[in-house]
Design an enzyme around this catalytic site. Structure first.
Site, PDB file in Angstrom:
ATOM      1  N   ASP A 156       0.915  -1.345  -0.074  1.00  0.00           N
ATOM      2  CA  ASP A 156       0.055   0.052  -0.161  1.00  0.00           C
ATOM      3  C   ASP A 156       0.775   1.362   0.234  1.00  0.00           C
ATOM      4  O   ASP A 156       1.745   1.583   0.788  1.00  0.00           O
ATOM      5  CB  ASP A 156      -0.983   0.039   1.212  1.00  0.00           C
ATOM      6  CG  ASP A 156      -1.776   1.352   1.393  1.00  0.00           C
ATOM      7  OD1 ASP A 156      -2.823   1.041   1.053  1.00  0.00           O
ATOM      8  OD2 ASP A 156      -1.443   2.209   1.732  1.00  0.00           O
ATOM      9  N   TYR A 168       2.746   9.834  -0.381  1.00  0.00           N
ATOM     10  CA  TYR A 168       4.025   9.272   0.508  1.00  0.00           C
ATOM     11  C   TYR A 168       5.307   9.696  -0.265  1.00  0.00           C
ATOM     12  O   TYR A 168       6.303   9.370   0.418  1.00  0.00           O
ATOM     13  CB  TYR A 168       3.782   7.729   0.604  1.00  0.00           C
ATOM     14  CG  TYR A 168       2.623   7.387   1.316  1.00  0.00           C
ATOM     15  CD1 TYR A 168       1.525   8.292   1.865  1.00  0.00           C
ATOM     16  CD2 TYR A 168       2.170   5.923   1.242  1.00  0.00           C
ATOM     17  CE1 TYR A 168       0.527   7.751   2.571  1.00  0.00           C
ATOM     18  CE2 TYR A 168       1.003   5.554   1.949  1.00  0.00           C
ATOM     19  CZ  TYR A 168       0.346   6.533   2.583  1.00  0.00           C
ATOM     20  OH  TYR A 168      -1.056   6.041   3.040  1.00  0.00           O
ATOM     21  N   LYS A 183      -2.848   6.163  -3.927  1.00  0.00           N
ATOM     22  CA  LYS A 183      -4.032   6.831  -3.718  1.00  0.00           C
ATOM     23  C   LYS A 183      -3.773   8.129  -4.387  1.00  0.00           C
ATOM     24  O   LYS A 183      -2.657   8.674  -4.570  1.00  0.00           O
ATOM     25  CB  LYS A 183      -4.271   7.138  -2.167  1.00  0.00           C
ATOM     26  CG  LYS A 183      -4.156   5.641  -1.305  1.00  0.00           C
ATOM     27  CD  LYS A 183      -4.115   5.838   0.247  1.00  0.00           C
ATOM     28  CE  LYS A 183      -3.736   4.755   0.814  1.00  0.00           C
ATOM     29  NZ  LYS A 183      -2.386   4.527   0.792  1.00  0.00           N
ATOM     30  N   HIS A 202      -7.843   9.646  -1.689  1.00  0.00           N
ATOM     31  CA  HIS A 202      -7.230   9.593  -0.106  1.00  0.00           C
ATOM     32  C   HIS A 202      -7.964  10.154   0.789  1.00  0.00           C
ATOM     33  O   HIS A 202      -7.938   9.642   1.851  1.00  0.00           O
ATOM     34  CB  HIS A 202      -5.673  10.217  -0.388  1.00  0.00           C
ATOM     35  CG  HIS A 202      -4.764   9.833   0.455  1.00  0.00           C
ATOM     36  ND1 HIS A 202      -3.288   9.822   0.245  1.00  0.00           N
ATOM     37  CD2 HIS A 202      -5.048   9.419   1.791  1.00  0.00           C
ATOM     38  CE1 HIS A 202      -2.706   9.358   1.324  1.00  0.00           C
ATOM     39  NE2 HIS A 202      -3.563   8.769   2.394  1.00  0.00           N
TER      40      HIS A 202
END
Length: 283
Positions: free
Chosen positions: A48, A53, A78, A111
């Site tokens: 994931d 990120y 996401k 997200h």
């Protein structure tokens, strides 16, 4: 839930490995590559990540170098908040796919929801974003689509207009913070709940009740929390960059928490949450 290779089945029939390897707060570069490599080497088949990120490229490198068949790895990413809306979503998805060096993404999530107060047209913004994801799904570029951090009042207007219903809702879920209303709604509508921060970014690990229960099962608190998520019908996404803990976090299929102990954990008061409420975040 006593088999290492246990999966959940999404509403469209796709199987998803029952524990995902989370990469939130995992630094890009060698740290992320090594963490994902260790996870794949030790049995994880569900990774994931997310655009925000900033480690999608490293995640992709680890997948490419793993020696595993692509169809054996379930990859989630996401869409970040600044890319909401039909055109931006289409472009952001292609960027994510390129960074991951993949032809198809297994699961793509919105997200965070646009929300009342964020924009007067918040429902339309969520819907136009979802329209793009539906189109990508119908074209075979994504095998499953869903949302993240959506509460019931975000899900309702989206689902009323959607051609394809969300298959997943990834929410914060751990002892002391079970979000019962949205979890029940998702179960009623065949939306799989994924649990981000199942260890409360480490805050669960020193709670005395959890430590006593973990000792009873001769397991770590982390293993107890991950098993608790599974027994509550949610899919945990533990994160670590330490090889020993990466291995430990997936060794949860050789014990079962009793009904009484499940109730004890379920009844715990709020502690150790992130404080990130979907209606009040400022990003």
């Amino acid at each position: 839930m006593n088999e290492f290779n246990t999966t959940f089945q999404l509403s469209n029939g796709i199987s998803i490995p029952s524990i995902g390897f989370g990469t939130w707060q995992t630094p890009d570069g060698e740290t992320a590559v090594k963490a994902v490599t260790a996870a794949l080497k030790n049995g994880y088949r569900h990774i994931d990540t997310a655009a925000i990120y900033q480690n999608e490229e490293s995640v992709g490198r680890a997948i490419q170098n793993s020696g595993l068949s692509r169809q054996d790895i379930f990859v989630t990413s996401k869409l970040w908040n600044n890319a909401r809306g039909y055109k931006k979503t289409m472009a952001a998805f292609e960027e994510t796919l390129n960074r991951l060096a993949l032809d198809v993404l297994d699961l793509y999530l919105i997200h965070w929801p646009a929300k009342d107060g964020h924009t007067k047209e918040w429902q339309e913004l969520n819907l136009s974003t979802w329209r793009a994801m539906e189109e990508l799904y119908q074209k075979g570029k994504i095998r499953a689509i869903g949302v993240s951090n959506f509460l019931v009042h975000h899900l309702h207007p989206l689902m009323e207009q959607a051609e394809i219903q969300p298959m997943v809702n990834q929410i914060e879920f751990h002892p002391g913070y079970m979000q019962e209303e949205v979890v029940q709604f998702c179960k009623e509508h065949q939306i799989l709940v994924e649990a981000w921060s199942p260890l409360g970014t480490g805050k669960m690990l020193n709670h005395e009740t959890l430590k006593k229960l973990a000792a009873k099962y001769q397991k770590s608190v982390a293993q107890l929390c991950i098993r608790w998520c599974l027994q509550n019908g949610t899919l945990p996404l533990p994160k670590s960059v330490t090889p020993e803990r990466i291995i430990e976090n997936i060794q949860v299929f050789d014990f079962e928490i009793t009904a009484d102990d499940m109730n004890t954990i379920n009844d715990m008061a709020y502690f150790g949450g992130s404080g990130l409420h979907p209606d009040h975040v400022n990003f």
